[in-house]
Enzyme design. Structure first.
Site, PDB file in Angstrom:
ATOM      1  N   ALA A 245      48.366  32.642  37.641  1.00  0.00           N
ATOM      2  CA  ALA A 245      47.249  32.459  38.572  1.00  0.00           C
ATOM      3  C   ALA A 245      46.079  33.370  38.244  1.00  0.00           C
ATOM      4  O   ALA A 245      44.920  33.060  38.534  1.00  0.00           O
ATOM      5  CB  ALA A 245      47.727  32.734  40.003  1.00  0.00           C
TER       6      ALA A 245
ATOM      7  N   ILE B  17      44.854  34.118  35.376  1.00  0.00           N
ATOM      8  CA  ILE B  17      44.129  33.814  34.144  1.00  0.00           C
ATOM      9  C   ILE B  17      43.191  32.628  34.339  1.00  0.00           C
ATOM     10  O   ILE B  17      43.649  31.511  34.576  1.00  0.00           O
ATOM     11  CB  ILE B  17      45.117  33.510  33.000  1.00  0.00           C
ATOM     12  CG1 ILE B  17      46.050  34.699  32.784  1.00  0.00           C
ATOM     13  CG2 ILE B  17      44.379  33.177  31.723  1.00  0.00           C
ATOM     14  CD1 ILE B  17      47.208  34.394  31.871  1.00  0.00           C
TER      15      ILE B  17
ATOM     16  N   GLU C 163      41.794  30.109  32.687  1.00  0.00           N
ATOM     17  CA  GLU C 163      41.953  29.544  31.346  1.00  0.00           C
ATOM     18  C   GLU C 163      40.653  28.983  30.770  1.00  0.00           C
ATOM     19  O   GLU C 163      40.415  29.029  29.571  1.00  0.00           O
ATOM     20  CB  GLU C 163      43.022  28.446  31.353  1.00  0.00           C
ATOM     21  CG  GLU C 163      44.453  28.953  31.333  1.00  0.00           C
ATOM     22  CD  GLU C 163      44.967  29.296  32.716  1.00  0.00           C
ATOM     23  OE1 GLU C 163      46.143  29.635  32.842  1.00  0.00           O
ATOM     24  OE2 GLU C 163      44.169  29.228  33.671  1.00  0.00           O
TER      25      GLU C 163
ATOM     26  N   ASP D 242      -0.379  35.768  23.019  1.00  0.00           N
ATOM     27  CA  ASP D 242      -1.557  35.611  22.176  1.00  0.00           C
ATOM     28  C   ASP D 242      -2.461  34.552  22.810  1.00  0.00           C
ATOM     29  O   ASP D 242      -2.030  33.786  23.674  1.00  0.00           O
ATOM     30  CB  ASP D 242      -1.112  35.183  20.767  1.00  0.00           C
ATOM     31  CG  ASP D 242      -2.245  35.309  19.755  1.00  0.00           C
ATOM     32  OD1 ASP D 242      -3.297  35.860  20.111  1.00  0.00           O
ATOM     33  OD2 ASP D 242      -2.068  34.840  18.626  1.00  0.00           O
TER      34      ASP D 242
ATOM     35  N   ASN E 291      44.891  25.300  37.299  1.00  0.00           N
ATOM     36  CA  ASN E 291      43.945  26.020  36.445  1.00  0.00           C
ATOM     37  C   ASN E 291      43.360  25.137  35.347  1.00  0.00           C
ATOM     38  O   ASN E 291      42.193  25.256  34.996  1.00  0.00           O
ATOM     39  CB  ASN E 291      44.621  27.234  35.815  1.00  0.00           C
ATOM     40  CG  ASN E 291      44.832  28.353  36.813  1.00  0.00           C
ATOM     41  OD1 ASN E 291      44.394  28.265  37.960  1.00  0.00           O
ATOM     42  ND2 ASN E 291      45.510  29.402  36.404  1.00  0.00           N
TER      43      ASN E 291
END
Length: 878
Positions: free
Chosen positions: A273, A275, A277, A319, A713
């Site tokens: 959980a 991480i 991914e 410029d 995930n």
């Protein structure tokens, strides 16, 4: 230098190669390109997807599952690893293709003589025997032998370490001389810093000196961009937070006497959980997609890290010529000793219309002499299809083509034998010609500089003395032209029977005339300047032009009003000895005129010392130090020198200030998108962590299996996050002040919002699980499914919470993002498959749910969305 190939002897220096010969040699010798870093193969790209801490943790989870005999879960984790790798592979491959497309847009051009015409071609198509034409500001496209040189100097510091420019001359090459002493050779990748000349290409690609060094040096390790480092830091924080929770939970569970298998599974679930991914993958594709979107707006971003800085810029030095004006320079006013003519040049119809003045003046000798000098003291080239060279010199040739002058006869009768190239120090260009009367020195340049070298004036066809009163009259005329927004260039000459010595070559000149060039302001920049003002960005004009011209343009486009006067380079105090009053005056000035390259550098430093993030536009070789010094160097793609384009962080393909503002806005949008999807991913991951942890501490069993968390995930997180990453963003980004680039991606208010979002999703899902178990009396398996589907849908609906706080409830950048709706449809379809496909049902332990249970799922998934929207309207969260 050892010659790999003998110098072709059949190349005509005047005519160059024919297109047929060039094509044959290109086929024989290959393209003029150096492969500095071999492209990663698709196989290695796929294998690299497994080289991360994330994969290691997931692999460990699979090993633990196998060790406890949970084969289905172990193989499922391996399957998810493969899915994650394939997803990362596809997205990273798309990002690589996007970067390749950007490189194709930013092509370095070279000027070669082919079939007796000067042509611009991609430098990769330069071949052996090509005659290349080079002038200050160009990057040498290949190793070449110098055959003509006019004060030609090359900066070879990147190749030899020699800091001073090297003067280049024609001559026989000395093969045994050290590289730094080979004055007859030019080397690929070095910069021409002064003068101009011709050279014959002797080596290309890998056989150049630069190519040999590139082959000897292995590819340097690619360093992470600031954004990548911030993302990595964020991921590590999440992992550490979860590690602490997992250890506490494990120890607490052991003390309570819980089953070891349950504790290990819960710890694995927590690790998974934690991480995010899809974080790095989505960040890469978001940056690449944003850069391609900028390319469609005529902006080429050369460095990924520049995107971060771009959205933080709060000062832009611009410029004037071509950026705030159209750079459509044309002859407008001709000031002769006998009178003034105002003309209109129509290049399409090839006609010159007289607006005001006496038409009889065209017959005067001074008018004819002016046309001759404009033709001779000129390095531009015009063909039926193209025009190459300085825009001002092109404008002169366009005017000359409408005069009764035989250009070819004039050039043949006045053979050019030398040239004094224009420089920002002298502000004069001169060409020396040999003719029947002896030697002609043709001069053009800044009015004050040319006047200071004149003693006579070609008045009514006669050379008359030019005293200080006469010079003052011409300066006053120049001031009048500048006040109208015209740029003045003066012309003079010297005809002698003998070639003058170098120290008197540009002395005792005869004044001929002055031309005022019109470069209309870009009126489309007016709303862009207002947008900058609203966004807290200060725009400052920095130009080498006349202060009156600069002020006229500034007033026309709304940069300043008549009460604000420009500051000239002469008035800029020494920045090393500034007092508070001088510093305040400098910081309040909006137009700087007649400034030197060194003063541009000092002004950038002054603002950076105040903590400002400075963008700088430039086009010339003298702008290169300032472009490098600025936080964002912005080079002109149309009129900019190659040195400027190579030094800059971004290149404008249309040279317009409108594109600068569009780039800043897009930079803010890109970073805003990245922040949105990070908030989305982190809040979703935290909700999973909180659900698992809370269930463990409350002894409610395992509400989510490791495999279910992986599914969340990879499926329900990545697709909406990707949609957020490539959205068109909030249209109000330019109505807010720039962010501090030193600040983290998620500030304290953002973290507060993320935690509140996660807690509300957690609370809603946990209440649904509690209600289903205690009130509806369902079993643990069904309760797990309610948690799984409630959290899945809550995370999908959560994407709508990422709209800007000041946007509408139903119409905002999220609801108008078609990719968000596509992501939701895809994810809904995948969730449906988990319920109806037997293999997926078994893998995710899905049971049949009753209608009342689906009502609970829907209510639990919509409740966080409603509550967060209420809190946003109350300004409790972002």
């Amino acid at each position: 230098m050892e010659q790999e190939l003998e110098m072709p002897v059949d190349t005509d220096i005047a005519k160059g190669l024919t297109e047929t010969e060039a094509a044959q040699r290109l086929e024989q010798y290959g393209p003029n390109a150096i492969e500095t870093q071999k492209k990663e193969s698709l196989f290695l790209l796929f294998i690299r997807q497994f080289k991360s801490l994330i994969v290691a943790i997931l692999a460990l989870a699979a090993v633990v599952s196998f060790s406890f005999g949970d084969w289905l879960e172990g193989f499922a984790i391996i399957g998810v690893l493969l899915i994650n790798a394939i997803t990362g592979f596809i997205l990273e491959w798309q990002a690589m293709r996007s970067m390749d497309a950007l490189k194709e847009l930013d092509v370095t051009m070279a000027r070669v003589i082919r079939d007796a015409n000067v042509k611009e071609i991609p430098s990769e198509k330069v071949t052996i025997g090509d005659v290349i034409w080079l002038e200050a500001g160009d990057i040498v496209p290949a190793d070449a032998h110098v055959v003509e040189a006019n004060q030609l100097q090359s900066d070879e510091s990147a190749l030899t370490g020699e800091s001073l420019p090297v003067e280049k001359k024609p001559g026989e090459p000395d093969e045994n001389a050290p590289l730094a002493e080979q004055i007859h050779q030019l080397f690929k990748g070095t910069a021409v810093v002064n003068g101009n000349g011709k050279a014959i290409v002797t080596d290309i690609g890998a056989k150049t000196e630069l190519g040999k060094i590139s082959q000897m040096v292995e590819s340097a390790t690619q360093t992470s961009t600031p954004l990548e480092k911030k993302l990595e830091s964020l991921t590590q924080k999440l992992i550490w937070i979860t590690a602490v929770l997992a250890v506490l939970y494990f120890v607490f569970g052991l003390l309570q006497g819980k089953d070891l298998l349950i504790l290990l599974k819960t710890s694995i679930a927590l690790a998974i959980a934690a991480i995010p991914e899809g974080l790095a993958i989505v960040a890469t594709i978001s940056l690449a997609y944003g850069m391609l979107r900028l390319a469609k707006k005529n902006v080429i971003i050369k460095r990924l890290s520049s995107v971060e800085t771009l959205g933080s810029a709060n000062v832009v030095f611009s410029d004037k010529t071509g950026t705030l004006t159209l750079n459509q320079i044309e002859v407008n006013t001709i000031c002769l000793p006998e009178g003034t003519l105002e003309v209109r040049i129509n290049t399409e119809d090839k006609k010159q219309a007289l607006v005001s003045g006496d038409a009889e003046l065209i017959k005067n000798r001074s008018y004819q002499k002016l046309a001759e000098l404009s033709m001779l003291c000129n390095n531009a080239h015009i063909t039926a299809d193209t025009a190459t060279g300085d825009p001002l010199e092109i404008a002169l040739l366009q005017w000359i083509n409408l005069q009764r002058i035989h250009a070819e006869d004039l050039i043949q009768k006045n053979r050019r034998i030398n040239e004094i190239a224009f420089s920002s120090e002298t502000r004069i260009m001169a060409t020396i010609h040999q003719n029947e009367a002896g030697y002609l020195v043709a001069v053009k340049g800044a009015v004050e500089e040319v006047l200071s070298r004149c003693n006579n004036s070609l008045d009514a066809g006669q050379e008359n003395s030019l005293d200080e009163v006469g010079k003052k009259k011409w300066v006053d005329i120049s001031e009048q032209l500048a006040a109208k927004g015209l740029r003045s260039i003066a012309f003079a000459f010297q005809q002698t029977s003998t070639l003058p010595a170098d120290d008197v070559l540009l002395q005792d000149l005869t004044w001929v005339a002055m031309i005022g060039f019109l470069d209309p302001p870009r009126l489309e920049v007016v709303p862009s300047l207002k947008s900058c003002h609203d966004a807290g960005i200060r725009v400052i004009m920095v130009t080498g032009d006349h202060p009156s011209t600069a002020q006229h343009i500034g007033e026309t486009i709304g940069l300043t009003d008549a009460s604000v006067k420009p500051m000239t380079g002469r008035d800029i105090p020494d920045l090393k000895q500034l007092n508070d009053e001088d510093k305040k005056r400098l910081l309040e000035t909006r137009i700087f005129a007649r400034v030197s390259p060194g003063q541009k550098l000092d002004l950038i430093s002054l603002y950076q010392e105040q903590g400002d993030i400075v963008g700088m536009t430039g086009d010339g070789i003298n702008d290169a130090p300032a472009l490098k010094k600025a936080d964002i160097g912005i080079a002109m793609g149309l009129r900019g020198t190659q040195v400027a384009r190579e030094t800059a962080d971004m290149v404008l393909k249309d040279d317009s200030f409108v594109s600068v503002v569009a780039a800043i806005a897009q930079g803010r949008i890109i970073f805003g998108n990245i922040r949105k999807f990070i908030m989305y991913l982190v809040s979703c991951n935290l909700s999973e962590i909180f659900v698992v942890t809370a269930s463990g501490f409350l002894s409610l069993g395992l509400p989510l299996t490791p495999l279910q968390i992986l599914f969340l995930n990879v499926v329900t997180d990545v697709f909406p996050a990707l949609a957020l990453g490539i959205g068109k963003g909030d249209s109000s980004v330019m109505r807010h002040p720039p962010r501090d680039p030193k600040s983290p991606i998620l500030s304290k208010p953002h973290w507060m919002a993320v935690i509140i979002h996660a807690l509300l999703m957690t609370g809603s899902v946990m209440f649904a699980a509690f209600y289903s178990a205690e009130v509806l009396g369902i079993n643990a398996a069904d309760d797990n499914n309610i948690v799984f589907y409630s959290l899945s849908l809550a995370q999908l609906f959560h994407v709508f919470n990422l709209a800007s706080g000041n946007s509408g409830l139903f119409r905002n950048e999220i609801t108008k993002n078609r990719y968000v709706w596509l992501a939701i449809i895809v994810c809904m379809g995948i969730l449906a498959l988990t319920y109806y496909v037997p293999v997926l049902r078994e893998a995710l332990t899905i049971q049949n749910l009753h209608p009342i249970e689906w009502v609970v799922v829907l209510a639990a998934s919509l409740t966080p969305l409603v509550l967060i929207q209420i809190l946003k309207r109350l300004r409790v969260v972002w």
